[in-house]
Design a protein around this motif. Structure first.
Motif, PDB file in Angstrom:
ATOM      1  N   VAL A   1       0.853  -1.190   0.000  1.00 49.79           N
ATOM      2  CA  VAL A   1       0.000   0.000   0.000  1.00 49.79           C
ATOM      3  C   VAL A   1       0.887   1.238   0.000  1.00 49.79           C
ATOM      4  O   VAL A   1       1.855   1.317   0.769  1.00 49.79           O
ATOM      5  N   VAL A   2       0.575   2.212  -0.849  1.00 48.23           N
ATOM      6  CA  VAL A   2       1.347   3.443  -0.914  1.00 48.23           C
ATOM      7  C   VAL A   2       1.002   4.325   0.282  1.00 48.23           C
ATOM      8  O   VAL A   2      -0.170   4.589   0.565  1.00 48.23           O
ATOM      9  N   MET A   3       2.032   4.772   1.003  1.00 44.94           N
ATOM     10  CA  MET A   3       1.847   5.684   2.130  1.00 44.94           C
ATOM     11  C   MET A   3       1.897   7.114   1.597  1.00 44.94           C
ATOM     12  O   MET A   3       2.977   7.660   1.344  1.00 44.94           O
ATOM     13  N   ALA A   4       0.754   7.721   1.427  1.00 44.13           N
ATOM     14  CA  ALA A   4       0.682   9.035   0.792  1.00 44.13           C
ATOM     15  C   ALA A   4       1.500  10.081   1.544  1.00 44.13           C
ATOM     16  O   ALA A   4       2.125  10.952   0.937  1.00 44.13           O
ATOM     17  N   GLU A   5       1.530   9.973   2.876  1.00 40.90           N
ATOM     18  CA  GLU A   5       2.219  10.989   3.668  1.00 40.90           C
ATOM     19  C   GLU A   5       3.731  10.919   3.512  1.00 40.90           C
ATOM     20  O   GLU A   5       4.429  11.897   3.809  1.00 40.90           O
ATOM     21  N   ALA A   6       4.254   9.795   3.046  1.00 44.89           N
ATOM     22  CA  ALA A   6       5.705   9.647   2.871  1.00 44.89           C
ATOM     23  C   ALA A   6       6.109   9.558   1.411  1.00 44.89           C
ATOM     24  O   ALA A   6       7.294   9.462   1.104  1.00 44.89           O
TER      25      ALA A   6
END
Length: 585
Positions: free
Chosen positions: A37-42
């Motif tokens: 899952v892509v961590m949008a905040e990072a």
């Protein structure tokens, strides 16, 4: 899955390969239940995960409908076209391309390169005031986020300028009014986040891939569209068209400096950017340096959503449309440049040595030699992986060596404790492994062989058990299993052959069913004896019943003859004689 973000994951499509983790420059991937899952905040939105995902599980947000709604509204909508259009649409006449864009409903088409010229002029002015130090470009939004997250100590060196896109959008609003809508088209995914962050400047950001799909949906062939002779609005860009190639910004900045007293350096590609920034101390730089950072190798011409015919050819095509010798002044605009940039916590975290060691122990790494740093989990070192475990971004199952050891231990424990004999055989019918139970079933001679060669490794199957035909059947047909029962020495063995690896390895479960078969035979023998006895009894009863029936018949017939009615034989009646006289009595 979060479709609001420019890059998102489709968990059902993820194939558990960790390739995105391996290639992500900031490790902005979290593994949840085996899916990435892509961590949008990072995430810096460089698009590497989208490019390398073999299953296509990483997707880019589609903003075509949002842009289509704008052009179908009553607002004036202007398309800001990235200068890398020269390489993406290299086979299309620019005038026909403008005509095709206008056919989609855009009021005007303008070049993002106009904003680039503004930025170059401002950078040159800032460099003129420095006697030492470092200025880092802010033209690439992915590079800016990388500096903010991975090198916060260098944030003061970032120019306090908006990107060429945001500057261009501000210019267009000053010229055409604040009520216009601005749509960007280029090869960059990170521009989508930029549009999200600055909606007062850029309404929608499209990739070239989306623009191509929009053309297709509208039934427009750009190569055959009616040419637009009005050209780009408000004017045609010149030197700013060099921005999509590595070194293009540096060349443009040089043009705006009468007597350069600084050095310029262009670095492209995330690996090169990371190396360039490692250990960099701005205070040691004399004369001052301007550093152009581009996350895509070779520049924007190799953006994650561009059609690139080859870096060298694409570079040449961009240079062909740029008047790179021109030093014309930039358009006069105000209040569109300044931007405040602050460092951002990447969320990676720093952990104590004891915490790292505890995390390593969770995957069976308790000694220095256990830290293989194989990269199978997607992280460069085992310690990076341990930090990811502590941060909740990784799972133990990502460690290949740990899972292999766990599988081996589990298999060995099962084979060792299972009450059946187990033998594994390769395609050449050589023993791969066998457990102790199998060895005991085969007898003393095989036990002696096993003492010399544990597990009978390399032994010929035919010398141990004559079941080659069952293995051949399983190898040839790919069937899950084949079963049979056979006599071996004084034993009755039930053998089940199963496939482990198609055409490579098969195994057999061997069970001693001698006692079971003997009990079964005893039961059958006794059942047959009962049946025989029953038949004899029935036959004897039938014989006796037959004899009694005959005697009864004789007796009954004699009784009938004795006591039955007498049969009287009937005769002809005689005629009465009539006397001649007197009456008869």
């Amino acid at each position: 899955m979060d479709r609001i973000e420019p890059i998102y994951s489709e968990k059902n499509e993820c194939q558990d390969c960790y390739k995105c983790v391996r290639h992500c420059p900031v490790k902005a991937i979290r593994i949840q239940d085996g899916s990435a899952v892509v961590m949008a905040e990072a995430c810096i939105m460089c698009g590497r995960c989208v490019q390398v995902c073999p299953a296509g599980a990483k997707h880019v947000r589609d903003d075509i409908d949002k842009a289509r709604d704008l052009v179908n509204s009553d607002r004036k909508v202007i398309l800001s076209l990235a200068p890398s259009f020269a390489s993406h649409y290299d086979q299309i006449d620019p005038k026909r391309l403008l005509g095709a864009i206008r056919a989609l409903g855009f009021t005007e088409v303008s070049e993002t390169a106009l904003g680039a010229e503004q930025v170059s002029q401002a950078v040159a002015d800032q460099l003129a005031t420095l006697d030492h130090g470092l200025l880092i470009s802010t033209a690439c939004p992915a590079a800016v986020d990388y500096v903010r997250m991975k090198h916060p100590e260098l944030c003061p060196s970032l120019t306090n300028l908006h990107s060429p896109l945001c500057v261009h959008a501000g210019m267009l609003r000053q010229i055409y009014g604040e009520d216009i809508a601005v749509v960007f088209a280029g090869p960059c995914i990170a521009k989508k986040r930029e549009a999200d962050l600055f909606p007062d400047r850029v309404n929608v950001s499209l990739t070239f891939e989306e623009l191509d799909r929009w053309f297709e949906q509208a039934g427009i062939d750009p190569a055959m569209a009616a040419p637009d002779h009005e050209g780009f609005a408000p004017v045609t860009a010149r030197g700013g068209r060099l921005y999509p190639i590595e070194g293009g910004m540096c060349a443009t900045v040089d043009r705006y400096c009468e007597s350069p007293r600084f050095r310029t350096l262009s670095v492209s590609g995330m690996e090169s950017v990371a190396l360039a920034l490692k250990g960099l101390d701005p205070e040691t730089l004399r004369p001052p340096m301007f550093l152009e950072l581009l996350t895509c190798p070779g520049g924007c011409i190799n953006g994650p959503r561009s059609h690139n015919p080859g870096t060298l050819l694409a570079r040449q095509q961009v240079m062909d449309i740029s008047d790179h010798n021109d030093r014309h002044p930039a358009l006069e605009v105000t209040g569109v440049m300044d931007r405040s940039i602050v460092a951002q916590d990447s969320g990676q975290g720093r952990y104590r040595e004891d915490e790292i060691l505890a995390a390593l122990a969770r995957v069976g790494k308790t000694r220095d030699c256990d830290e293989l740093n194989c990269g199978g989990c997607g992280y460069f070192t085992c310690r990076e992986f341990a930090a990811a475990l502590l941060a909740g971004k990784a799972e133990e199952s990502m460690c290949v060596s740990y899972m292999r050891r766990l599988a081996q231990k589990t298999a060995n424990a099962l084979i060792r404790t299972i009450p059946f004999g187990v033998i594994m055989v390769d395609a050449n019918f050589k023993v791969v492994d066998a457990n102790e139970r199998f060895v005991k079933l085969m007898g003393p001679e095989v036990e002696r062989i096993n003492e010399c060669v544990p597990g009978l490794k390399g032994a010929n199957l035919d010398k141990l058990l004559p079941i080659r035909d069952s293995f051949e059947k399983v190898f040839a047909t790919g069937e899950d299993c084949a079963s049979r029962t056979m006599h071996v020495q004084d034993q009755i063995l039930r053998i089940t052959v199963f496939l482990v690896e198609p055409a490579c390895v098969a195994g057999a479960l061997v069970e001693d069913v001698t006692d079971i078969e003997q009990r079964r035979e005893d039961v059958v023998r006794k059942a047959r004896q009962v049946i025989q006895n029953s038949l004899s009894t029935v036959q004897d009863i039938a014989k006796r019943l037959g004899s009694n029936a005959a005697d009864s018949e004789i007796i009954l017939n004699s009784i009938v003859e004795t006591y039955g009615p007498v049969e009287v034989e009937e005769t002809e009646p005689q005629k009465e004689s009539q006397p001649t006289g007197g009456r008869s009595l």
